[in-house]
Scaffold this motif. Structure first.
Motif, short mmCIF file in Angstrom:
data_model
loop_
_atom_site.label_atom_id
_atom_site.label_comp_id
_atom_site.label_asym_id
_atom_site.label_seq_id
_atom_site.Cartn_x
_atom_site.Cartn_y
_atom_site.Cartn_z
N LEU A 130 61.74 23.30 17.49
CA LEU A 130 60.65 23.10 16.54
C LEU A 130 59.93 24.42 16.31
O LEU A 130 59.51 25.08 17.25
N ALA A 131 59.81 24.79 15.05
CA ALA A 131 59.01 25.95 14.67
C ALA A 131 57.69 25.41 14.11
O ALA A 131 57.70 24.52 13.25
N LYS A 132 56.58 25.93 14.59
CA LYS A 132 55.27 25.39 14.22
C LYS A 132 54.72 25.93 12.90
O LYS A 132 53.76 25.40 12.38
N ASN A 133 55.34 27.01 12.38
CA ASN A 133 54.87 27.59 11.13
C ASN A 133 55.94 28.53 10.57
O ASN A 133 56.99 28.71 11.19
N GLU B 64 57.00 31.45 12.95
CA GLU B 64 57.95 31.09 14.01
C GLU B 64 59.35 30.90 13.44
O GLU B 64 60.33 31.28 14.07
N THR B 65 59.43 30.30 12.25
CA THR B 65 60.73 30.13 11.60
C THR B 65 61.38 31.49 11.37
O THR B 65 62.56 31.69 11.68
N GLY C 290 56.02 16.95 11.17
CA GLY C 290 54.59 17.02 11.43
C GLY C 290 53.79 16.31 10.34
O GLY C 290 54.30 15.99 9.27
N GLU D 87 54.07 20.99 8.19
CA GLU D 87 53.93 22.41 8.49
C GLU D 87 54.96 22.87 9.52
O GLU D 87 55.27 24.05 9.61
N ASN D 88 55.49 21.95 10.31
CA ASN D 88 56.50 22.27 11.31
C ASN D 88 57.90 22.18 10.69
O ASN D 88 58.09 21.52 9.68
N ARG D 89 58.85 22.83 11.34
CA ARG D 89 60.25 22.75 10.93
C ARG D 89 61.10 22.43 12.15
O ARG D 89 61.01 23.14 13.16
N GLU D 90 61.89 21.38 12.04
CA GLU D 90 62.95 21.16 13.03
C GLU D 90 64.14 21.99 12.56
O GLU D 90 64.58 21.87 11.42
N GLN E 146 60.49 29.55 23.07
CA GLN E 146 60.48 28.96 21.71
C GLN E 146 60.70 27.46 21.79
O GLN E 146 61.41 26.94 22.55
#
Length: 160
Positions: free
Chosen positions: A5-8, A11-12, A127, A131-134, A160
């Motif tokens: 999971l990237a929170k923004n 992070e992606t 989310g 805003e999050n990305r799996e 991460q």
């Protein structure tokens, strides 16, 4: 295969930049995700990790954007517009088997042109406000299975 999971967006892009450090000429990455899923953001991170400091834009209307000022050339393709016609005779093999990294969005429209081995990366917004990305890494072939395991080790070490 693994998912994180990237929170923004940052992070992606950082995850993509870490992956870029492991890439070699002729590597092929397929990006899957709906509109707004983060495919271009991920590509921006790959470019950053390859040392490309040019502005990265979606190739939706141009089909292919080439970025050659980094450790490896980056060929960013969006083949969505080939849904009805396919990719025959468009010269994709020059990119796929060339000296750079090919990143392909909507690859299902040129499946016949793809090499036997590649890395599929699936991006799914998550989310409350998306805003999050799996981010799921799905390797096809031994090279990409090894690459994904190496990346997983690096990302887990960094928390991460």
């Amino acid at each position: 295969m693994f998912t994180l999971l990237a929170k923004n967006e940052e992070e992606t892009m950082e995850i993509a930049a870490q992956l870029a450090q492991l890439l070699e000429p002729k590597d092929v990455i397929l990006l899957e995700g709906n509109l707004g899923a983060g495919k271009t953001t991920f590509t921006k991170g790959l470019a950053k990790g390859l040392g490309i400091d040019t502005v990265i834009k979606s190739p939706t209307y141009t089909l292919i954007r080439e970025y050659t000022k980094g450790r490896l050339p980056l060929y960013h393709m969006d083949v969505y517009r080939l849904e009805d016609v396919g990719g025959d005779e468009l010269g994709f093999e020059e990119y796929l088997y060339g000296n750079g990294v090919s990143v392909i969005e909507w690859a299902k429209f040129i499946e016949e042109e793809l090499p036997d081995a590649y890395l599929t990366i699936r991006l799914v917004p998550a989310g409350e406000f998306y805003e999050n990305r799996e981010i799921t890494f799905l390797p096809t072939g031994e090279r990409y299975a090894t690459l994904v395991e190496t990346l997983r080790g690096i990302l887990m070490k960094e928390g991460q």
